[in-house]
Enzyme design. Structure first.
Site, PDB file in Angstrom:
ATOM      1  N   LYS B  97      86.957 -37.934  78.679  1.00 21.71           N
ATOM      2  CA  LYS B  97      86.613 -37.104  79.827  1.00 21.71           C
ATOM      3  C   LYS B  97      87.177 -37.820  81.048  1.00 21.71           C
ATOM      4  CE  LYS B  97      83.160 -35.523  82.994  1.00 21.71           C
ATOM      5  NZ  LYS B  97      81.769 -35.486  83.447  1.00 21.71           N
ATOM      6  N   GLY B 158      75.490 -34.183  90.273  1.00 21.14           N
ATOM      7  CA  GLY B 158      74.130 -34.611  90.550  1.00 21.14           C
ATOM      8  C   GLY B 158      73.398 -33.826  91.626  1.00 21.14           C
ATOM      9  N   ALA B 184      79.349 -30.254  85.988  1.00 21.02           N
ATOM     10  CA  ALA B 184      78.736 -30.775  87.219  1.00 21.02           C
ATOM     11  C   ALA B 184      78.112 -29.689  88.088  1.00 21.02           C
ATOM     12  CB  ALA B 184      79.728 -31.567  88.074  1.00 21.02           C
TER      13      ALA B 184
END
Lengths: 66, 251
Positions: B97, B158, B184
């Site tokens: 990744k 996040g 994300a």
């Protein structure tokens, strides 16, 4: 002689191998890789590869992330 | 219904890729991963410290979950390439990744460094899964140079802000021939379901599960959301209408 191991300056004996540095930092048996001066040292070459004076060694493993 | 996710020729039954970061401990992580049904999970590469290993590799091996190393923390193409090569050596996988972020405040991908690193890693034989901006042009370029997926963000890592530009994600999924993985920004189950409804092939998330008040239950919620969103996408939604349309016959 001195080398940078995982960001810290260490005094190493002349002729210290990458394998010895891996042991020194207490790396686990599996899941570890080493870079010497910005290039990967394959596991099969750890014994034969000698850390030069001023060498920069990074010993990495997998941690939780991502 | 047999509907596997196929990345670089490898089949997965689960369309949920998880991260391992943020979990309070390995036992919480284990319960969350099992509940999520994931078959592919990311780990980061870091210096061995005095405490030694974290045990995350052993956990994934025991659960039969494939390890996907990431290049988190890398800011340049050169750093990311070296980290990927170290991960390949340490974990015996050529999958990566790819993350190359620009700055700590946004953690947004640096598109120039990202594309350069992706090109170099593809040439070096890696199966590259790049974390990218929700930019339809960049996504196509990453695909064209040989990336195995494209993984656009919904919003910054996040933040839990969900999918801020659904139209861009739909533009990406409508033109990509490789799997699109929403990576994300997922905050809760509806975000994951929306990603799948927009045509994504999978969802990658970590924080939304590992930092939830009950990670195990949120892992299960994400599994259901991804499955539900995928089914809805395949089923074909009704067009939106301005005026009401009775669903019962007239009197």
């Amino acid at each position: 002689m001195k080398a940078q191991v995982n960001g810290a300056s260490r005094d190493l004996a002349e002729g210290t191998s990458v394998a010895a540095v891996v042991t020194l930092v207490g790396a686990p048996e599996k899941g570890v890789a080493v870079a010497l001066d910005g290039a990967v040292v394959p596991r099969a070459l750890w014994d034969k590869t000698i850390v030069p004076d001023g060498g920069v060694v990074e010993v990495l493993t997998a941690v939780q992330g991502g | 219904m047999d509907d596997p996710l196929i990345i670089a020729g490898r089949e997965f039954r689960s369309r949920l890729i998880t991260g391992t970061g943020g979990a309070a401990n390995l036992s919480v992580l284990e319960r969350a991963l099992v509940a999520s049904g994931t078959e592919l999970t990311t780990v980061a590469m870091r210096r061995v410290d005095a405490q030694g290993q974290t045990g995350v590799l052993e956990l994934l091996r025991r659960l039969g979950i494939e390890v996907l190393p990431n290049t988190a923390g890398c800011r340049t193409s050169a750093e990311a390439v070296l980290t990927a090569q170290l991960a390949r050596e340490a974990l015996e996988t050529n999958w990566v990744k790819l993350e190359v972020v620009h700055d700590e405040e946004t953690l947004l991908p640096d598109p120039i460094e990202l594309l350069d690193a992706a090109e170099r890693l593809v040439r070096d034989g890696f199966v590259v899964l790049p974390y990218t901006n929700d930019d339809p042009v960049l996504a196509l370029k990453l695909q064209d140079i040989g990336c195995a997926t494209v993984m656009p963000l919904g919003s910054p890592i996040g933040t839990g802000l969900g999918i801020r530009n659904p139209h861009n994600i739909e533009l990406i999924t409508s033109r990509a021939s490789v799997p699109v993985v929403l990576d994300a920004g997922i905050g809760t189950a509806s975000d994951a379901a929306l990603a799948m409804e927009l045509g994504c092939s999978a969802v990658l998330l970590a924080t939304a599960v590992t930092r939830a008040q009950d990670p195990e239950r949120m892992g299960a919620a994400m599994r259901c959301a991804v499955e539900g969103g995928r089914l809805a996408r395949l089923a074909g939604r009704i067009p939106q209408r301005f005026w009401a349309q009775a669903s019962s016959p007239g009197l």
